[in-house]
Design a protein around this motif. Structure first.
Motif, PDB file in Angstrom:
ATOM      1  N   ALA A 133      49.835 -17.442  56.476  1.00 43.43           N
ATOM      2  CA  ALA A 133      50.355 -16.193  55.922  1.00 43.43           C
ATOM      3  C   ALA A 133      51.875 -16.314  55.943  1.00 43.43           C
ATOM      4  O   ALA A 133      52.458 -16.652  56.981  1.00 43.43           O
ATOM      5  N   VAL A 134      52.526 -16.074  54.813  1.00 43.44           N
ATOM      6  CA  VAL A 134      53.971 -16.254  54.735  1.00 43.44           C
ATOM      7  C   VAL A 134      54.680 -14.971  54.307  1.00 43.44           C
ATOM      8  O   VAL A 134      54.124 -14.174  53.533  1.00 43.44           O
ATOM      9  N   VAL A 135      55.885 -14.813  54.815  1.00 43.00           N
ATOM     10  CA  VAL A 135      56.756 -13.696  54.447  1.00 43.00           C
ATOM     11  C   VAL A 135      58.170 -14.251  54.321  1.00 43.00           C
ATOM     12  O   VAL A 135      58.645 -14.935  55.248  1.00 43.00           O
ATOM     13  N   PRO A 136      58.862 -13.996  53.205  1.00 38.84           N
ATOM     14  CA  PRO A 136      60.264 -14.418  53.111  1.00 38.84           C
ATOM     15  C   PRO A 136      61.082 -13.782  54.235  1.00 38.84           C
ATOM     16  O   PRO A 136      60.873 -12.628  54.594  1.00 38.84           O
ATOM     17  N   ARG A 137      61.998 -14.529  54.804  1.00 38.57           N
ATOM     18  CA  ARG A 137      62.755 -14.049  55.960  1.00 38.57           C
ATOM     19  C   ARG A 137      63.569 -12.798  55.657  1.00 38.57           C
ATOM     20  O   ARG A 137      63.805 -11.975  56.554  1.00 38.57           O
ATOM     21  N   ASP A 185      61.034 -24.865  50.804  1.00 35.63           N
ATOM     22  CA  ASP A 185      62.111 -24.817  51.792  1.00 35.63           C
ATOM     23  C   ASP A 185      61.619 -23.937  52.931  1.00 35.63           C
ATOM     24  O   ASP A 185      61.815 -22.722  52.937  1.00 35.63           O
ATOM     25  N   ARG A 186      60.969 -24.548  53.907  1.00 35.70           N
ATOM     26  CA  ARG A 186      60.229 -23.791  54.921  1.00 35.70           C
ATOM     27  C   ARG A 186      61.123 -22.862  55.736  1.00 35.70           C
ATOM     28  O   ARG A 186      60.668 -21.841  56.253  1.00 35.70           O
ATOM     29  N   GLY A 187      62.393 -23.192  55.850  1.00 37.34           N
ATOM     30  CA  GLY A 187      63.292 -22.350  56.611  1.00 37.34           C
ATOM     31  C   GLY A 187      63.492 -20.970  56.007  1.00 37.34           C
ATOM     32  O   GLY A 187      63.986 -20.054  56.679  1.00 37.34           O
ATOM     33  N   ARG A 188      63.071 -20.794  54.754  1.00 39.60           N
ATOM     34  CA  ARG A 188      63.240 -19.498  54.090  1.00 39.60           C
ATOM     35  C   ARG A 188      62.104 -18.533  54.379  1.00 39.60           C
ATOM     36  O   ARG A 188      62.148 -17.372  53.975  1.00 39.60           O
ATOM     37  N   TYR A 189      61.073 -19.008  55.110  1.00 40.72           N
ATOM     38  CA  TYR A 189      59.889 -18.177  55.313  1.00 40.72           C
ATOM     39  C   TYR A 189      59.458 -18.137  56.770  1.00 40.72           C
ATOM     40  O   TYR A 189      59.686 -19.071  57.534  1.00 40.72           O
ATOM     41  N   VAL A 190      58.807 -17.043  57.110  1.00 38.63           N
ATOM     42  CA  VAL A 190      58.095 -16.951  58.372  1.00 38.63           C
ATOM     43  C   VAL A 190      56.639 -17.266  58.055  1.00 38.63           C
ATOM     44  O   VAL A 190      56.019 -16.597  57.209  1.00 38.63           O
ATOM     45  N   ALA A 191      56.099 -18.286  58.693  1.00 43.97           N
ATOM     46  CA  ALA A 191      54.734 -18.732  58.402  1.00 43.97           C
ATOM     47  C   ALA A 191      53.874 -18.616  59.654  1.00 43.97           C
ATOM     48  O   ALA A 191      54.263 -19.088  60.728  1.00 43.97           O
ATOM     49  N   ARG A 192      52.721 -17.999  59.506  1.00 44.37           N
ATOM     50  CA  ARG A 192      51.794 -17.821  60.618  1.00 44.37           C
ATOM     51  C   ARG A 192      50.456 -18.461  60.245  1.00 44.37           C
ATOM     52  O   ARG A 192      49.855 -18.134  59.221  1.00 44.37           O
ATOM     53  N   SER A 193      49.991 -19.370  61.084  1.00 43.02           N
ATOM     54  CA  SER A 193      48.744 -20.072  60.802  1.00 43.02           C
ATOM     55  C   SER A 193      47.572 -19.095  60.775  1.00 43.02           C
ATOM     56  O   SER A 193      47.487 -18.186  61.602  1.00 43.02           O
TER      57      SER A 193
END
Length: 258
Positions: free
Chosen positions: A251-255, A227-235
């Motif tokens: 690189a991902v961090v939960p919102r 559920d991509r909306g739950r995370y901040v994703a940086r290429s």
């Protein structure tokens, strides 16, 4: 049956055209792209256990040879898809593999002494077991100062990675505050006993190697299933031996942690 009404040179020209298409770099490249979109990350796995797909894959390579060709790519795509379907049944669907590693552990361990090292590792593995179990994962095996974990739920895998990083950062021994690096990849690895093997496992390990302290890196396959909306994703720029050249890593961090 040959159509004798065709000019004699027609069949020769047709054969030449077929050979040109079969060996066309553009066609071969396009088919390789299709294979990369199939389960298994564009690779055909050889288990060595004599399964039908294993035998067919080896026969296909023998017939097609090592030279790139459209026929070779089509054959391997068929075998790859077959293996993915077979592995799905063996591993109850797609699996998210997570690898972890304590940054700077080896250097610290050289001067800390066995007692401190063992105490830290006991705490690390206890914390890992608690977090992984809480998010529905299974610790496949320990790897010195890290672990390999399998999850069926991709969102729980990402949440577990983040929670574990926070929990590990709270540990403290002899001036050493460990930082955890984590890598996740989702695919259809082959399950052997309690372990998993295959290209998807190797990719997860390489992604973990590329992470920095306190960082969670995931492949595009993980994000696509989450559920991509739950995370901040940086290429992130990524290149590692034994992984697809176009593998996308983030690189991902939960919102809720921002």
């Amino acid at each position: 049956m040959i159509d004798e009404s065709r000019p004699a040179g027609f069949w020769g020209r047709t054969g030449d055209r077929v050979r040109q298409v079969n060996q066309s770099r553009r066609v071969v490249g396009a088919l390789r792209g299709v294979r990369r979109m199939l389960p298994g990350s564009g690779e055909v796995a050889f288990s060595g256990d004599g399964t039908p797909s294993d035998r067919v894959a080896r026969l296909m390579l023998q017939v097609a040879g090592d030279r790139p060709s459209a026929v070779r790519e089509l054959g391997l795509a068929t075998v790859q898809a077959w293996q993915a379907l077979t592995n799905k049944g063996a591993s109850d669907g797609a699996v998210t593999i997570m690898f972890t590693d304590l940054v700077g552990f080896s250097s610290w361990a050289l001067r800390a002494g066995d007692d401190q090292v063992l105490r830290l590792l006991r705490e690390f593995f206890d914390v890992t077991d608690d977090v992984v179990e809480g998010y529905g994962g299974v610790v496949v095996k320990s790897l010195g100062d890290g672990v390999m974990v399998a999850f069926s739920d991709v969102d729980k895998a990402i949440e577990a990675a983040s929670a574990l990083g926070s929990a590990v950062s709270a540990l403290h021994h002899d001036g050493y505050r460990p930082a955890l690096r984590v890598g996740l990849h989702r695919g259809w690895p082959r399950k052997v006993g309690k372990d998993y093997i295959g290209v998807d496992v190797n990719i997860a390990a390489r992604v973990a190697d590329a992470a920095g302290g306190g960082e969670v890196l995931v492949t595009e396959q993980v994000l696509e299933a989450a559920d991509r909306g739950r995370y901040v994703a940086r290429s992130r720029r990524f290149r590692a031996k034994g992984t697809p050249k176009d593998l996308a890593v983030y690189a991902v961090v939960p919102r809720h942690e921002r």
